[in-house]
Scaffold this motif. Structure first.
Motif, PDB file in Angstrom:
ATOM      1  N   LYS A 253       9.792   2.925   3.484  1.00  0.00           N
ATOM      2  CA  LYS A 253       8.275   2.744   3.682  1.00  0.00           C
ATOM      3  C   LYS A 253       8.007   2.615   5.298  1.00  0.00           C
ATOM      4  O   LYS A 253       7.116   2.836   5.692  1.00  0.00           O
ATOM      5  CB  LYS A 253       8.074   1.467   2.766  1.00  0.00           C
ATOM      6  CG  LYS A 253       6.800   0.833   3.151  1.00  0.00           C
ATOM      7  CD  LYS A 253       5.721   1.626   2.545  1.00  0.00           C
ATOM      8  CE  LYS A 253       4.305   0.876   2.654  1.00  0.00           C
ATOM      9  NZ  LYS A 253       4.029  -0.247   1.969  1.00  0.00           N
TER      10      LYS A 253
ATOM     11  N   ARG B 291       0.857  -1.009   0.006  1.00  0.00           N
ATOM     12  CA  ARG B 291      -0.002   0.033  -0.025  1.00  0.00           C
ATOM     13  C   ARG B 291       0.800   1.420   0.069  1.00  0.00           C
ATOM     14  O   ARG B 291       1.790   1.452   0.579  1.00  0.00           O
ATOM     15  CB  ARG B 291      -0.893   0.101   1.271  1.00  0.00           C
ATOM     16  CG  ARG B 291      -1.978  -1.230   1.120  1.00  0.00           C
ATOM     17  CD  ARG B 291      -2.848  -1.009   1.980  1.00  0.00           C
ATOM     18  NE  ARG B 291      -4.027  -2.237   2.168  1.00  0.00           N
ATOM     19  CZ  ARG B 291      -5.077  -2.301   1.456  1.00  0.00           C
ATOM     20  NH1 ARG B 291      -5.152  -1.011   0.595  1.00  0.00           N
ATOM     21  NH2 ARG B 291      -5.723  -3.324   1.508  1.00  0.00           N
ATOM     22  N   THR B 292       0.447   2.373  -0.388  1.00  0.00           N
ATOM     23  CA  THR B 292       0.972   3.684  -0.848  1.00  0.00           C
ATOM     24  C   THR B 292       0.500   4.500   0.306  1.00  0.00           C
ATOM     25  O   THR B 292      -0.639   4.787   0.716  1.00  0.00           O
ATOM     26  CB  THR B 292       0.807   4.267  -2.190  1.00  0.00           C
ATOM     27  OG1 THR B 292       1.171   3.325  -3.138  1.00  0.00           O
ATOM     28  CG2 THR B 292       1.493   5.601  -1.962  1.00  0.00           C
TER      29      THR B 292
ATOM     30  N   SER C 113      11.666  -1.918   3.139  1.00  0.00           N
ATOM     31  CA  SER C 113      12.068  -0.800   2.746  1.00  0.00           C
ATOM     32  C   SER C 113      12.311   0.126   3.760  1.00  0.00           C
ATOM     33  O   SER C 113      11.432   0.284   4.658  1.00  0.00           O
ATOM     34  CB  SER C 113      11.134  -0.186   1.662  1.00  0.00           C
ATOM     35  OG  SER C 113      11.464   1.218   1.468  1.00  0.00           O
TER      36      SER C 113
ATOM     37  N   THR D 156       5.464   4.104   7.663  1.00  0.00           N
ATOM     38  CA  THR D 156       4.427   3.609   8.477  1.00  0.00           C
ATOM     39  C   THR D 156       4.585   4.205   9.924  1.00  0.00           C
ATOM     40  O   THR D 156       3.588   4.620  10.461  1.00  0.00           O
ATOM     41  CB  THR D 156       5.103   2.085   8.332  1.00  0.00           C
ATOM     42  OG1 THR D 156       4.661   1.688   7.340  1.00  0.00           O
ATOM     43  CG2 THR D 156       3.796   1.291   9.389  1.00  0.00           C
TER      44      THR D 156
ATOM     45  N   THR E 231       0.912   7.954   2.368  1.00  0.00           N
ATOM     46  CA  THR E 231       1.274   9.403   2.177  1.00  0.00           C
ATOM     47  C   THR E 231       1.381  10.259   3.628  1.00  0.00           C
ATOM     48  O   THR E 231       0.503  10.212   4.336  1.00  0.00           O
ATOM     49  CB  THR E 231       0.084   9.978   1.127  1.00  0.00           C
ATOM     50  OG1 THR E 231      -1.142  10.204   1.676  1.00  0.00           O
ATOM     51  CG2 THR E 231       0.428   9.396  -0.223  1.00  0.00           C
TER      52      THR E 231
END
Length: 341
Positions: free
Chosen positions: A251, A133-134, A248, A255, A136
């Motif tokens: 990432k 999932r991306t 990553s 999170t 933002t």
């Protein structure tokens, strides 16, 4: 700041302040919006709790605080949707034991409404929630407290994990989500893990680190690859980036910045517990009382041999990604701890 100093003094008085930094925290520019978003609804909304519990970070103490504050029993906070997962990972080579794990958990009884997940299964909850999932951020500054997503959006993201729905609400309006975690210096976490599960020898520790080095460097043999239980292997070297970011670092940082109300640091445990208590609405006196009632995590320091120079070099190489996540977490905690002081 008064609340923070008073709470730290209370925790120190009951033995939870040793080894923690006494650095004073500098206020940022966006605490008002963070507090308005996270603190104001505390009394009006039903609260759901997720503590993402990494291995060998002194997480049992943090978990006990969450469970005591929320009044949830261990049998209930352990029912994260697949409660026997951790047991099955540990006994993955023995089909009989993996079945016994399932039977043991099925026999446990919870007579409370489920509102929390605070055991190691929480790692799989957050991994599945963010994987692919991306995410933002709302600010170009990743440690800005404005990046925390609204509760309903974070609940919806977690609800995509089907085996976590046993403790999540089916509707998100009027609900509050408090997501916390605790990170430890990654080289010390690796050392603590090894000496917790294995005989205390330098030779064994070097071999342990060399296999992790081969994995990180992409040089692991096919035979070694096939002989590993990957959830168990990742526990020993690469948990932060694996469960928070699909491997990553960037990432994983996103999170932490967007999904967590509070990211604690083991080396600053007393400050973290103060912030945790304030996050849940406790007074400093209540935080201090909890600190007296809850036993500290078992310390296996007496089982550890001192670092050899080559061991430390290997561990530093193995934990390079985890170090980057941990360093970011320290910056984020600096911001969050002040907000909850």
């Amino acid at each position: 700041m008064f609340w923070a100093l008073l709470s730290w003094a209370l925790l120190a008085a009951v033995g939870l302040g040793s080894g923690c930094s006494e650095d004073l925290l500098e206020p940022g520019l966006d605490y008002f919006s963070f507090l308005q978003h996270s603190l104001e609804p505390r009394r009006a909304k039903e609260t759901y709790s997720l503590f993402v519990k990494f291995h060998k970070v002194a997480g049992t103490t943090w978990r006990d605080f969450v469970d005591h504050i929320t009044g949830v029993s261990l049998n209930c906070s352990n029912l994260c949707g697949k409660p026997y997962l951790e047991c099955q990972i540990a006994y993955h080579t023995d089909p009989l034991f993996t079945k016994l794990c399932e039977l043991d958990m099925d026999a446990r009884h919870c007579d409370q409404p489920l509102h929390s997940c605070t055991f190691h299964q929480s790692l799989e909850v957050i991994r599945q929630a963010v994987s692919g999932r991306t995410l933002t951020a709302n600010s170009s500054d990743l440690v800005s407290l404005q990046n925390l997503w609204p509760d309903d959006q974070r609940l919806a993201l977690l609800y995509n994990v089907d085996w976590a729905r046993v403790w999540l609400p089916s509707t998100f309006g009027g609900k509050r989500l408090l997501t916390t975690t605790l990170l430890r210096d990654p080289t010390e976490r690796i050392r603590s893990y090894y000496y917790y599960i294995a005989p205390s020898t330098h030779e064994g520790f070097r071999s342990f680190l060399e296999s992790r080095r081969d994995y990180v460097a992409g040089n692991m043999t096919q035979e070694a690859f096939e002989n590993e239980s990957w959830p168990l292997f990742l526990q020993t070297c690469c948990e932060y980036e694996a469960y928070l970011g699909d491997g990553s670092v960037e990432k994983a940082k996103l999170t932490l910045a967007t999904q967590f109300n509070l990211v604690g640091i083991t080396e600053r445990m007393s400050e973290g517990l103060v912030s945790l208590g304030r996050l849940y609405g406790l007074t400093p006196w209540e935080v201090g009382r909890l600190g007296k009632e809850i036993p500290r995590d078992l310390d296996n320091g007496q089982n550890k041999l001192d670092w050899a120079a080559d061991e430390l070099l290997l561990a530093t190489y193995v934990s390079k990604k985890s170090r980057a996540v941990y360093d970011f977490a320290k910056e984020l905690f600096q911001q969050q701890a002040w907000a909850w002081a």
